[in-house]
Design a protein around this motif. Structure first.
Motif, mmCIF file in Angstrom:
data_model
loop_
_atom_site.group_PDB
_atom_site.id
_atom_site.type_symbol
_atom_site.label_atom_id
_atom_site.label_comp_id
_atom_site.label_asym_id
_atom_site.label_seq_id
_atom_site.Cartn_x
_atom_site.Cartn_y
_atom_site.Cartn_z
ATOM 1 N N ALA A 1 18.862 -42.427 102.675
ATOM 2 C CA ALA A 1 17.790 -41.565 102.177
ATOM 3 C C ALA A 1 18.338 -40.230 101.694
ATOM 4 O O ALA A 1 17.870 -39.687 100.687
ATOM 5 C CB ALA A 1 16.730 -41.349 103.245
ATOM 6 N N LEU A 2 19.330 -39.682 102.400
ATOM 7 C CA LEU A 2 19.941 -38.425 101.956
ATOM 8 C C LEU A 2 20.542 -38.577 100.559
ATOM 9 O O LEU A 2 20.314 -37.751 99.679
ATOM 10 C CB LEU A 2 21.036 -37.984 102.938
ATOM 11 N N VAL A 3 21.301 -39.643 100.377
ATOM 12 C CA VAL A 3 21.984 -39.861 99.094
ATOM 13 C C VAL A 3 20.977 -40.150 97.977
ATOM 14 O O VAL A 3 21.064 -39.574 96.885
ATOM 15 C CB VAL A 3 23.016 -41.004 99.225
ATOM 16 N N ASN A 4 20.014 -41.018 98.245
ATOM 17 C CA ASN A 4 19.040 -41.364 97.207
ATOM 18 C C ASN A 4 18.131 -40.193 96.868
ATOM 19 O O ASN A 4 17.779 -39.990 95.700
ATOM 20 C CB ASN A 4 18.214 -42.574 97.635
ATOM 21 N N CYS A 5 17.754 -39.423 97.875
ATOM 22 C CA CYS A 5 16.924 -38.247 97.628
ATOM 23 C C CYS A 5 17.700 -37.231 96.791
ATOM 24 O O CYS A 5 17.155 -36.644 95.851
ATOM 25 C CB CYS A 5 16.478 -37.643 98.957
ATOM 26 N N ALA A 6 18.956 -37.051 97.107
ATOM 27 C CA ALA A 6 19.801 -36.133 96.334
ATOM 28 C C ALA A 6 19.896 -36.593 94.879
ATOM 29 O O ALA A 6 19.833 -35.777 93.954
ATOM 30 C CB ALA A 6 21.188 -36.034 96.962
ATOM 31 N N ALA A 7 20.038 -37.897 94.672
ATOM 32 C CA ALA A 7 20.123 -38.427 93.310
ATOM 33 C C ALA A 7 18.810 -38.201 92.555
ATOM 34 O O ALA A 7 18.829 -37.829 91.375
ATOM 35 C CB ALA A 7 20.469 -39.914 93.344
ATOM 36 N N ASP B 1 22.667 -29.569 98.143
ATOM 37 C CA ASP B 1 22.476 -29.376 99.582
ATOM 38 C C ASP B 1 22.375 -30.712 100.305
ATOM 39 O O ASP B 1 22.965 -30.903 101.380
ATOM 40 C CB ASP B 1 21.215 -28.550 99.868
ATOM 41 N N LEU B 2 21.629 -31.642 99.731
ATOM 42 C CA LEU B 2 21.482 -32.948 100.372
ATOM 43 C C LEU B 2 22.769 -33.768 100.318
ATOM 44 O O LEU B 2 23.100 -34.459 101.281
ATOM 45 C CB LEU B 2 20.329 -33.731 99.753
ATOM 46 N N TYR B 3 23.495 -33.683 99.208
ATOM 47 C CA TYR B 3 24.787 -34.372 99.147
ATOM 48 C C TYR B 3 25.736 -33.797 100.194
ATOM 49 O O TYR B 3 26.478 -34.536 100.846
ATOM 50 C CB TYR B 3 25.414 -34.271 97.753
ATOM 51 N N THR B 4 25.693 -32.491 100.398
ATOM 52 C CA THR B 4 26.518 -31.852 101.417
ATOM 53 C C THR B 4 26.122 -32.342 102.806
ATOM 54 O O THR B 4 26.980 -32.645 103.640
ATOM 55 C CB THR B 4 26.410 -30.312 101.322
#
Length: 69
Positions: free
Chosen positions: A39-45, A58-61
């Motif tokens: 979810a972190l990665v997909n949300c960042a994308a 921030d989310l990718y970090t």
């Protein structure tokens, strides 16, 4: 309460190009399970695709901190 439910909804929204609803669903996942890596990665994308690069970064970090691999 189960993060898989909004995660599945988010991926469906994203697959049909509805990034606003996908983003809402990914954020719901992250409220339920803050360190949920997919979810972190997909949300960042999604955020990057929507042009919100600072929050995307921030989310990718956060994703890298959750799993450096």
């Amino acid at each position: 309460r189960n993060p898989e439910v909004p995660f599945t909804a988010a991926t469906v929204y994203e697959s049909v190009g509805d990034l606003q609803n996908a983003l809402r669903a990914y954020r719901n996942v992250l409220k339920l399970k803050p360190g949920f890596l997919p979810a972190l990665v997909n949300c960042a994308a999604c955020l990057a695709d929507l042009g919100d690069l600072p929050e995307s970064l921030d989310l990718y970090t956060s994703a890298l901190k959750a799993d450096p691999n």
